[in-house]
Design a protein around this motif. Structure first.
Motif, short mmCIF file in Angstrom:
data_model
loop_
_atom_site.label_atom_id
_atom_site.label_comp_id
_atom_site.label_asym_id
_atom_site.label_seq_id
_atom_site.Cartn_x
_atom_site.Cartn_y
_atom_site.Cartn_z
N THR A 104 67.92 58.87 17.82
CA THR A 104 67.50 57.51 17.53
C THR A 104 67.97 56.60 18.66
N THR A 157 62.69 46.46 15.88
CA THR A 157 62.33 47.87 15.75
C THR A 157 63.27 48.73 16.59
N TYR A 158 63.21 50.00 16.31
CA TYR A 158 63.90 51.02 17.11
C TYR A 158 63.08 52.30 16.98
N SER A 159 63.46 53.32 17.72
CA SER A 159 62.71 54.58 17.69
C SER A 159 63.55 55.72 17.14
N THR A 161 63.17 60.05 16.97
CA THR A 161 62.40 61.18 17.54
C THR A 161 62.93 62.48 16.98
#
Length: 165
Positions: A104, A157-159, A161
């Motif tokens: 993350t 937001t954030y990501s 994966t």
């Protein structure tokens, strides 16, 4: 010269390649395999979010939400009564019983021209999909609150994966 001709004929016969007789070669059949696996798919439910709750900023500090959703504050930040915090959640689908890694990123929440930075932490660094090819994990984080941040609602937001191991 007649004597040289038979000698030349013998030499020519001996220099010719020998042809293989039966039983000097063998052939076998090899095998080849391939496996196509289901692609790994990460889904974020629309109703889920990393919620840092409602708080006063004081002179600044931090708000931390664990991957289980428990919130705490640091320095001069204080939760207001009735504040609710929540960890974010994700679901994973893919090849049954296959392991995967989780990563993350951090991000910013913004209100107008003000940005507050946060870091994230997944509930686990890796997982294994079930026999039906499903899995899930949660994400907590730490928000840094400045003492000069204006009041208001902040979003960002954030990501996250996932990748097969």
């Amino acid at each position: 010269m007649n004597r040289l001709f038979p000698a030349a004929l013998i030499a020519l016969t001996m220099a010719s390649p020998a042809f293989a007789g039966s039983g000097n070669t063998s052939t076998a059949t090899g095998t080849a395999t391939a496996t196509i696996v289901a692609p790994i798919v990460l889904t974020h439910p629309a109703s889920a979010s990393l919620n840092f709750g409602r708080f006063t900023r004081g002179t600044g500090g931090t708000v931390t939400v664990t991957a289980t959703g428990t919130g705490s504050v640091g320095s001069d930040v204080t939760f207001v009564p009735g504040s609710t915090t929540a960890a974010d959640s994700f679901t994973v689908a893919g090849d049954a019983n296959r392991s995967y890694s989780i990563a993350t990123t951090g991000g910013n929440v913004s209100s107008g021209g003000t940005n507050l930075a946060f870091t994230t932490t997944a509930s686990t660094a890796s997982g294994t999909l079930s026999a039906t090819g499903t899995g899930s994990f949660t994400v907590g984080g730490t928000l840094t609150v400045t003492g000069t941040a204006p009041t208001g609602a902040y979003t960002g937001t954030y990501s996250a994966t996932v990748a097969y191991n």
